[in-house]
Design an enzyme around this catalytic site. Structure first.
Site, PDB file in Angstrom:
ATOM      1  N   TRP A  10       0.815  -1.219   0.000  1.00  0.00           N
ATOM      2  CA  TRP A  10       0.000   0.000   0.000  1.00  0.00           C
ATOM      3  C   TRP A  10       0.853   1.275   0.000  1.00  0.00           C
ATOM      4  CZ3 TRP A  10      -4.334  -1.197   4.180  1.00  0.00           C
ATOM      5  CH2 TRP A  10      -5.186  -2.170   3.654  1.00  0.00           C
ATOM      6  N   GLU A 167      11.314  -6.730  -9.127  1.00  0.00           N
ATOM      7  CA  GLU A 167      10.582  -5.517  -9.489  1.00  0.00           C
ATOM      8  C   GLU A 167      11.484  -4.620 -10.327  1.00  0.00           C
ATOM      9  OE1 GLU A 167       7.128  -4.705  -6.588  1.00  0.00           O
ATOM     10  OE2 GLU A 167       8.892  -3.774  -5.741  1.00  0.00           O
ATOM     11  N   GLY A 173       4.904   1.638 -11.059  1.00  0.00           N
ATOM     12  CA  GLY A 173       4.076   2.838 -11.090  1.00  0.00           C
ATOM     13  C   GLY A 173       4.060   3.549 -12.429  1.00  0.00           C
ATOM     14  N   SER A 213       3.508  -2.581 -12.038  1.00  0.00           N
ATOM     15  CA  SER A 213       2.298  -2.372 -12.840  1.00  0.00           C
ATOM     16  C   SER A 213       1.485  -3.644 -13.064  1.00  0.00           C
ATOM     17  CB  SER A 213       2.658  -1.694 -14.165  1.00  0.00           C
ATOM     18  OG  SER A 213       3.259  -0.434 -13.935  1.00  0.00           O
ATOM     19  N   GLY A 235      -0.171  -0.081  -6.947  1.00  0.00           N
ATOM     20  CA  GLY A 235      -1.397   0.677  -7.224  1.00  0.00           C
ATOM     21  C   GLY A 235      -2.669  -0.155  -7.248  1.00  0.00           C
TER      22      GLY A 235
HETATM   23  P1  13P Z   1       2.892  -0.691  -8.970  1.00  0.00           P
HETATM   24  O1  13P Z   1       2.087  -1.981  -8.989  1.00  0.00           O
HETATM   25  O2  13P Z   1       2.075   0.498  -8.572  1.00  0.00           O
HETATM   26  O3  13P Z   1       3.665  -0.510 -10.227  1.00  0.00           O
HETATM   27  O4  13P Z   1       3.972  -0.858  -7.789  1.00  0.00           O
HETATM   28  C1  13P Z   1       4.737  -1.991  -7.740  1.00  0.00           C
HETATM   29  C2  13P Z   1       5.476  -2.017  -6.456  1.00  0.00           C
HETATM   30  O5  13P Z   1       6.362  -1.215  -6.222  1.00  0.00           O
HETATM   31  C3  13P Z   1       5.084  -3.021  -5.455  1.00  0.00           C
HETATM   32  O6  13P Z   1       5.992  -3.071  -4.402  1.00  0.00           O
END
Ligand code: 13P
Length: 251
Positions: A10, A167, A173, A213, A235
């Site tokens: 979150w 990641e 994001g 994402s 997100g």
């Molecule tokens: P998003 O899913 O918003 O791209 O973020 C990924 C994230 O950093 C999860 O730790």
């Protein structure tokens, strides 16, 4: 067989009322879902109320970071034992936002990881290359360095419990997900690194999840790949509807 693992990070969002509404909706929308481990990672201030709301539920709670000392004069820090005390069973370590904005290094990640697993928490260890590193062909070199340095001094039984989160920084994001092929290639490489550091058995057992994402529309493709064992969702985890859809692997 590796049980799929889906965690919602979150980040710095939500107040108590909003968080409690989200988990109530999430419990309703995921009722009866089996065969997947689900975790939410709220901010420190929300941990106690969220973990109370999720007690006796199949959804676990994670901290978004921790410090490596158990207690002491470290203003602003939170220890692994404090996370357990607040109802957490998991903790995210080494998120790229912490590396980017708060000076996290492979060395501090390693200290935090060892302290968290020693305290009995399941660590979600984040790794991933930046756009510049990918474009200059350094992705595998970066992953090798991050995995090797972060896991130094971790025992085999501890390693089996760790969840690795790949990641790619350029996918966080941005709405720009890694393709299924790019993610699978990186995950297979990471699993090979774990096999080399520990053993093929540990590598077979360890979950490697993808983050960047992830949405209801791309989770099924990612999950269809052999080395992608779940997702770390930013997100799309903030709304119960989209997070539940990711959990249910809906398109
Ligand atoms: P998003 O899913 O918003 O791209 O973020 C990924 C994230 O950093 C999860 O730790």
């Amino acid at each position: 067989m590796r049980i799929p693992f889906i965690a919602g990070n979150w980040k710095m969002f939500k107040t108590t009322a909003d968080a409690l509404q989200t988990v109530a909706d999430l419990l309703r929308l995921t009722e009866g879902v089996e065969g997947v481990e689900v975790v939410v990672a709220p901010s420190f201030t929300l941990l106690r109320s969220v973990s109370d709301a999720l007690v006796d539920s199949p959804i676990a709670v994670a901290g978004q970071d921790c410090f490596w000392e158990e207690q002491g004069a470290f203003t602003g820090e939170v220890s692994p034992g404090m996370l357990s005390d607040a109802g957490c069973s998991h903790v995210i370590i080494g998120h790229s936002e912490r590396r980017q904005y708060f000076g996290e290094t492979d060395e501090t990640v390693n200290k935090k990881l060892k302290s968290a697993v020693a305290a009995g928490l399941t660590a979600i260890l984040c790794i991933g290359e930046t756009l510049g590193e990918r474009e200059s062909g350094d992705t595998f070199k970066v992953l090798e360095r991050q995995v090797g340095n972060s896991l130094a001094g971790v025992s085999m039984p501890q390693a089996e419990k760790i969840v690795l989160a790949y990641e790619p920084v350029w996918a966080i994001g941005t709405g720009r997900t890694a393709t299924d092929d790019q993610a699978q290639e990186a995950h297979a490489f990471i699993r090979g690194l774990v096999a080399g550091i520990f053993s093929p058995t540990v590598a077979e057992a360890v979950r490697i999840v993808y983050g960047g994402s992830v949405k209801p529309g791309n989770i099924a493709g990612l999950m269809s790949r052999p080395d992608i064992d779940g997702a770390l969702v930013g997100g799309a985890s903030l709304e119960a509807e989209s997070f539940a859809a990711v959990i249910r692997h809906l398109k």
